[in-house]
Structure formats: structure tokens, C-alpha cells
Design an enzyme around this catalytic site. Structure first.
Site, PDB file in Angstrom:
ATOM      1  N   THR A  49      41.986  -2.765  31.074  1.00 16.95           N
ATOM      2  CA  THR A  49      40.907  -3.106  30.169  1.00 16.95           C
ATOM      3  C   THR A  49      41.127  -4.545  29.726  1.00 16.95           C
ATOM      4  O   THR A  49      42.087  -5.192  30.146  1.00 16.95           O
ATOM      5  CB  THR A  49      40.847  -2.151  28.961  1.00 16.95           C
ATOM      6  OG1 THR A  49      39.647  -2.376  28.226  1.00 16.95           O
ATOM      7  CG2 THR A  49      42.042  -2.338  28.034  1.00 16.95           C
ATOM      8  N   ILE A  70      34.037  -1.385  33.311  1.00 18.71           N
ATOM      9  CA  ILE A  70      34.210  -2.816  33.130  1.00 18.71           C
ATOM     10  C   ILE A  70      34.671  -3.050  31.700  1.00 18.71           C
ATOM     11  O   ILE A  70      34.071  -2.532  30.752  1.00 18.71           O
ATOM     12  CB  ILE A  70      32.890  -3.582  33.375  1.00 18.71           C
ATOM     13  CG1 ILE A  70      32.218  -3.128  34.672  1.00 18.71           C
ATOM     14  CG2 ILE A  70      33.134  -5.087  33.370  1.00 18.71           C
ATOM     15  CD1 ILE A  70      32.991  -3.387  35.930  1.00 18.71           C
ATOM     16  N   CYS A  71      35.746  -3.812  31.522  1.00 20.93           N
ATOM     17  CA  CYS A  71      36.209  -4.222  30.198  1.00 20.93           C
ATOM     18  C   CYS A  71      36.455  -2.993  29.312  1.00 20.93           C
ATOM     19  O   CYS A  71      37.147  -2.055  29.699  1.00 20.93           O
ATOM     20  CB  CYS A  71      35.187  -5.179  29.590  1.00 20.93           C
ATOM     21  SG  CYS A  71      35.736  -6.058  28.118  1.00 20.93           S
ATOM     22  N   THR A  72      35.848  -2.961  28.115  1.00 16.39           N
ATOM     23  CA  THR A  72      36.078  -1.850  27.191  1.00 16.39           C
ATOM     24  C   THR A  72      35.336  -0.585  27.581  1.00 16.39           C
ATOM     25  O   THR A  72      35.438   0.433  26.883  1.00 16.39           O
ATOM     26  CB  THR A  72      35.683  -2.240  25.753  1.00 16.39           C
ATOM     27  OG1 THR A  72      34.329  -2.678  25.743  1.00 16.39           O
ATOM     28  CG2 THR A  72      36.589  -3.339  25.225  1.00 16.39           C
ATOM     29  N   GLY A  73      34.629  -0.616  28.689  1.00 12.93           N
ATOM     30  CA  GLY A  73      34.087   0.630  29.236  1.00 12.93           C
ATOM     31  C   GLY A  73      35.203   1.622  29.520  1.00 12.93           C
ATOM     32  O   GLY A  73      34.996   2.835  29.518  1.00 12.93           O
TER      33      GLY A  73
END
Length: 347
Positions: free
Chosen positions: A140, A120-123
Site C-alpha cells: 500500500t 491501488i494505494c489505500t484500496g
């Protein structure tokens, strides 16, 4: 034979990696969706667990403290065996973890054991740091896309998609896009009806397709700081049918064409032509959602001129045709028949 046909479907195990300064919605949003999902027998379809580098309280960027069930050091091969879904959350804390050897090794081990790996996102930056996105297409948060391209050149970064699936690896854009991705995972596992049922009960307006753009012309117009460019952006958004060209817009801004094009791109992050197309796209989406007007009428009213031009824009930015976009909206609003009666996970 008949006994096997009535066996309870297996509960899918979900492991979510959290950490200090993770984004709370990146964790709570998808976890809530998995918790609400029911299997064909009407029982919970997933068992979700939060793990972190250290056990106990995990303070997120939203000021909310979550509780990690276990530390990653407590999880061995036996714990990872049979893992269905491994998720890496996003947030500012991902920057520090991108250089944490223990965390990166855990990500590799969990991903190797899981049926699918999700960020998720910057994961996605953590998946990339662990080498799991090399040669893959990934999404991202738009604000970190350029950094991801720079730091991980072997990753094909899609800086506009809400979420991307490449084989058994799924990656999403920021914050609420993680919930769109979680719904897509549930749909992939349990079918569209179950995903829509969850979306309705969580009052999610629409199940967005993964190819849908992160960009909103209206939000972009509101955030432009350049006092000469901001009024032009607002004018485009408010009048999408206008005959906008660089010469005509430069004249409105009282600039030369070259100066206008340079300042517009610097202020908005996109070219004037692309901004105009996306403003028209936003307008067409609203008209498709709010009316039953023919597509040609909507294409004309939104400034596309014709249905085919609008169709190409939808496929380019959203990954779906106007007809399919309208169907998704109408399906999401239509009541879903359920033999289970009242939804048991909503108070």
C-alpha cells in the site's frame, strides 16, 4: 479446426470500484492503460467499467468528477460472471468505506467471481477490511503501511514495494504505482512487447519492477524539517562515495552519536546506514540508466566499493540485479517493431 484457430480472442472485462474522494489517478491511470491495450488481432483487449456505491458523478480528491457507469447495488451475480479483473481504487474516501457493510460485501462478491483482484494505494485497506488479504503479502502507500499493519495484523504488509502479487491478488503502492501494476497485468496477459508499447505511447519513462523501492533518498532529503539533519541528508545524497559512519556524520552535525542516530531516524524514518545505502542506490540507478560504464566502475563511483555489494543492495531494495535493471531501461527506450503501424489510441 482452422475456424477455431482464427476465433477473435475474448475481451477481458475489468471492473473498477470508485467512490467519493477517491484518488483520480488511481482510477484514471490504470483505466487508460487497459483502454490502450490491444490483443493479437489489433482490437481492444479489455472492456473497462467504473462502478461506485451510487451511480452517476463521483468527485475525486483532485477536484475532477468521474462518472460511474452503475451502482454496486445494480450489479448481480450474472454481471459478475466471467469477470476478469476487479480493481479497488485508493484515496481518502477509503476510510469511510472501510466500515460500509454493503461495499465490503460487494468487494467480497466481485473478488470471488473475478479471475484476479487488484487494489491501488489505500484500496488495499478495503481489501483487508473485507478479509481478502488475511495471510497474504500486500503493498500500500508507504504513508499508510503502519496503519495497515496495526489495523490488520493478519496481513503481511510490504511497506516498500511498488506492487506485490500474492496468488491472484495484486496490490500496489500509491498513485503512479497503480500504473506500474496495470502494466504488469497487461504484460502478464498479453506479453512484454504490448506492455512496453503502451508505456512508450503514454510516455512512461520505465516499466518498474514490483519489488522496486518506494523510497527516494533525494526526495527524503528535500522533505526533512530538522535543520540539523537536513544538511546531513543533502550531503549524503550529493556525495554518495563518502565514507559515512554514524561517528563521522554525528561529528558533521555537531551531536553525540546517540543523539544523532535518534534524531536522524525520527527525521527521515530510516537509519543513517540505510539512508546512505539508498542514496548510493539512487546514484547507481542513474548511472546505469545514463551510461554504458562497466558495473564495477558504477559500483565504485556510487560508493558501493564493489560490484557484489551493489548487486546485493539492488536485490534487497529493487528485486532485480543491476544487469537486469539496465536491461529493463534499455528495452524500454528501444523502438518496438509493430506490424500495426501507428498506435491507434494516441491522438
Amino acid at each position: 479446426m482452422s475456424q477455431n484457430s482464427h476465433q477473435t480472442p475474448p475481451v477481458r472485462r475489468v471492473l473498477m470500484l470508485g467512490y467519493e474522494n477517491a484518488q483520480v489517478i488511481d482510477i484514471a491511470g490504470p483505466m487508460q492503460i487497459f483502454t490502450n491495450a490491444l490483443g493479437p488481432d489489433g482490437k481492444p483487449a479489455y472492456a473497462a467499467e467504473i462502478v461506485a456505491p451510487k451511480p452517476g458523478p463521483v468527485r475525486t480528491t483532485g477536484g475532477i468528477t468521474l462518472l460511474a457507469d452503475r451502482a454496486i447495488g445494480e450489479i448481480g451475480d450474472d454481471d459478475l460472471a466471467g469477470l476478469d479483473t476487479f480493481i479497488v481504487s485508493g484515496g481518502f474516501g477509503s476510510r469511510a468505506l472501510a466500515h460500509d457493510a454493503e461495499v465490503l460485501e460487494f468487494i467480497r462478491s466481485a473478488s470471488a467471481s473475478a479471475r484476479r483482484t487488484v487494489s491501488i494505494c489505500t484500496g488495499a485497506l478495503l481489501l483487508a477490511a473485507a478479509g481478502l488479504l488475511d495471510g497474504r503479502r500486500a503493498a500500500t502507500h508507504w504513508a499508510f503501511a503502519a496503519r495497515m499493519k496495526r489495523d490488520y495484523p493478519n496481513v503481511e504488509v510490504d511497506d516498500d514495494a511498488i506492487y506485490v502479487r500474492d496468488g491472484n491478488v495484486w496490490t500496489s503502492a500509491g498513485v503512479t504505482a497503480g500504473m506500474d501494476l496495470a502494466l504488469a497485468l497487461v504484460e502478464d496477459d498479453l506479453g512484454r512487447e504490448q506492455a512496453l508499447l503502451i508505456a512508450r505511447h503514454l510516455v512512461m519513462f520505465l516499466m518498474r519492477p514490483g519489488g522496486q523501492s518506494q523510497f527516494s533518498a533525494q526526495l527524503a532529503a528535500q522533505s526533512v524539517d530538522d535543520e540539523r539533519i537536513a544538511p546531513i541528508c543533502s550531503h549524503i545524497v550529493e556525495n554518495p562515495r563518502g565514507n559515512f559512519t554514524v561517528p563521522s556524520l554525528a561529528k558533521l552535525a555537531h551531536m553525540s552519536e546517540r543523539t544523532f542516530a535518534r534524531r536522524f531516524t525520527a527525521a527521515t524514518g530510516t537509519t543513517p546506514a540505510l539512508f546512505v545505502e539508498r542514496a548510493r542506490l539512487d546514484d547507481a540507478r542513474r548511472r546505469l540508466s545514463d551510461s554504458g560504464l562497466p558495473l564495477e566502475t558504477i559500483a565504485h563511483d556510487a560508493g558501493f566499493g564493489g560490484g557484489e555489494r551493489m548487486r546485493r543492495a539492488f536485490l534487497r531494495h529493487l528485486g532485480v540485479t543491476p544487469n537486469r535493471y539496465r536491461e529493463r531501461f534499455q528495452t524500454a527506450r528501444r523502438p518496438i517493431a509493430s506490424a500495426r503501424g501507428e498506435y491507434p489510441h494516441v491522438s
